[in-house]
Design an enzyme around this catalytic site. Sequence first.
Site, PDB file in Angstrom:
ATOM      1  N   GLN A 205       0.826  -1.220   0.000  1.00 36.47           N
ATOM      2  CA  GLN A 205       0.000   0.000   0.000  1.00 36.47           C
ATOM      3  C   GLN A 205       0.855   1.264   0.000  1.00 36.47           C
ATOM      4  O   GLN A 205       0.432   2.311  -0.486  1.00 36.47           O
ATOM      5  CB  GLN A 205      -0.925   0.024   1.233  1.00 36.47           C
ATOM      6  CG  GLN A 205      -2.054  -0.974   1.193  1.00 36.47           C
ATOM      7  CD  GLN A 205      -1.690  -2.242   1.941  1.00 36.47           C
ATOM      8  OE1 GLN A 205      -0.544  -2.657   1.966  1.00 36.47           O
ATOM      9  NE2 GLN A 205      -2.680  -2.885   2.532  1.00 36.47           N
ATOM     10  N   ASP A 246      -6.140   1.325  12.670  1.00 36.91           N
ATOM     11  CA  ASP A 246      -7.421   0.700  12.318  1.00 36.91           C
ATOM     12  C   ASP A 246      -8.306   0.493  13.540  1.00 36.91           C
ATOM     13  O   ASP A 246      -9.512   0.368  13.422  1.00 36.91           O
ATOM     14  CB  ASP A 246      -7.182  -0.634  11.614  1.00 36.91           C
ATOM     15  CG  ASP A 246      -6.620  -0.382  10.229  1.00 36.91           C
ATOM     16  OD1 ASP A 246      -5.419  -0.096  10.123  1.00 36.91           O
ATOM     17  OD2 ASP A 246      -7.405  -0.417   9.267  1.00 36.91           O
TER      18      ASP A 246
HETATM   19  O1  MRU Z   1      -5.218  -3.369   4.881  1.00 39.04           O
HETATM   20  P1  MRU Z   1      -5.518  -1.909   4.681  1.00 39.04           P
HETATM   21  O2  MRU Z   1      -4.916  -1.344   3.442  1.00 39.04           O
HETATM   22  O3  MRU Z   1      -6.990  -1.623   4.811  1.00 39.04           O
HETATM   23  O4  MRU Z   1      -4.800  -1.226   5.905  1.00 39.04           O
HETATM   24  C1  MRU Z   1      -4.821   0.174   6.034  1.00 39.04           C
HETATM   25  C2  MRU Z   1      -4.011   0.649   7.169  1.00 39.04           C
HETATM   26  O5  MRU Z   1      -3.431  -0.102   7.918  1.00 39.04           O
HETATM   27  C3  MRU Z   1      -4.033   2.126   7.416  1.00 39.04           C
HETATM   28  O6  MRU Z   1      -2.805   2.529   7.923  1.00 39.04           O
HETATM   29  C4  MRU Z   1      -5.169   2.353   8.372  1.00 39.04           C
HETATM   30  O7  MRU Z   1      -6.399   2.084   7.806  1.00 39.04           O
HETATM   31  C5  MRU Z   1      -5.183   3.549   9.174  1.00 39.04           C
HETATM   32  S1  MRU Z   1      -5.328   5.135   8.439  1.00 39.04           S
HETATM   33  C6  MRU Z   1      -6.552   5.257   7.402  1.00 39.04           C
END
Ligand code: MRU
Length: 365
Positions: A205, A246
Amino acid sequence: MSKLMQTIWPDPQDDRIVWIIDQRALPHELVHEALRTAEDAARAIREMHVRGAPLIGATAAWGLYLAMRQYPQEEAFGSYLQRMRDLLYHTRPTAVDLENALAQATQKILAAAPDQRVATARRAAEQFAAESAAQCKAIGEYGLPLLKAIYAKKAPGEPIQILTHCNAGRLACIDYGTATAPIYLAHERGLPVHVWVDETRPRNQGARLTAYELAQAGVPHTVITDNLGGHLMQHGLVDIVFVGTDRTTRQGDVANKIGTYLKALAAADNGVPFYVGLPTSTIDWTIRDGLTEIPIEERGGEEVTHIAGWSDGQSRTVQLTPDASPGLNYGFDVTPARLVTGLITERGVCAASEAGLLGLFPERG
Ligand code: MRU
């Protein structure tokens, strides 16, 4: 940021459709995807067409709106609403925004007259998204002084070196992002910043999404391997770490993308401040101990054994590992509050502790 693109939006002409960006194609292609049913929304969350805590929440809220449009009159409304809520809820376990967005929308829908359920669900989704964007903007305003304080101690023109992990940017949210909000504001207001972007294996990501949106906004950045951050910190090349979360517990433990904990350890060892940006929707007030109480998503091992990229104008997936070697793929880890310098919320910055959070949110005491 708003001039770039929205992450989720209702079709302006056709109220049967909600649009998302299929983030699996970024940064190489900008693909818009139409969601027409609650099942479409659930699949988009589960298969990570959309991802990032606030955007997962917003997509679930819009999914409930689509579900309200499809209500089959022959089923009891209460059981239908519960079934649709469960469909959207059982998609990804770690981000509490999903639960919070669904709880808010469900409560409003249940209180509405039958002929107002669709409109109420739509307003609930719009409200979740609008509040989330406003909260991220406020996180930017409260985080900005931290960057200004670092800049004040630097030689003129020397950039503030920020390290971030995963994508906690506008693509993970509705706008601004959580961890990125102070960075965007600093950049807009003329403070020189440079961002070290962890690639964030296995879904990358950072390399794919954070790098994309920083490039779109013209923010100087460099993509690094997940293993480089500690070395950079040892050599004085990181001034501050900004990450998202999260799920944050009452005592300030934070679950974020796998590898965040290792960055917090390295930051603590090197005296680098480690801050977490979070809108209220990512706080789980019902739990304290992140290590035992936060559900950690485990995804398929093939995300570790294989890697997706772009070649000859096409997306391709290739195998990295021997046929006989399995992969283990936990999506998140928990950083204990003691390793977090501070939490940046829409109400201000506080210590990562129950007292710190309750100082900003006394109504939760
Ligand atoms: O697996 P993902 O891409 O949904 O994980 C996203 C993250 O870990 C972000 O850092 C998190 O959602 C916090 S900030 C929007």
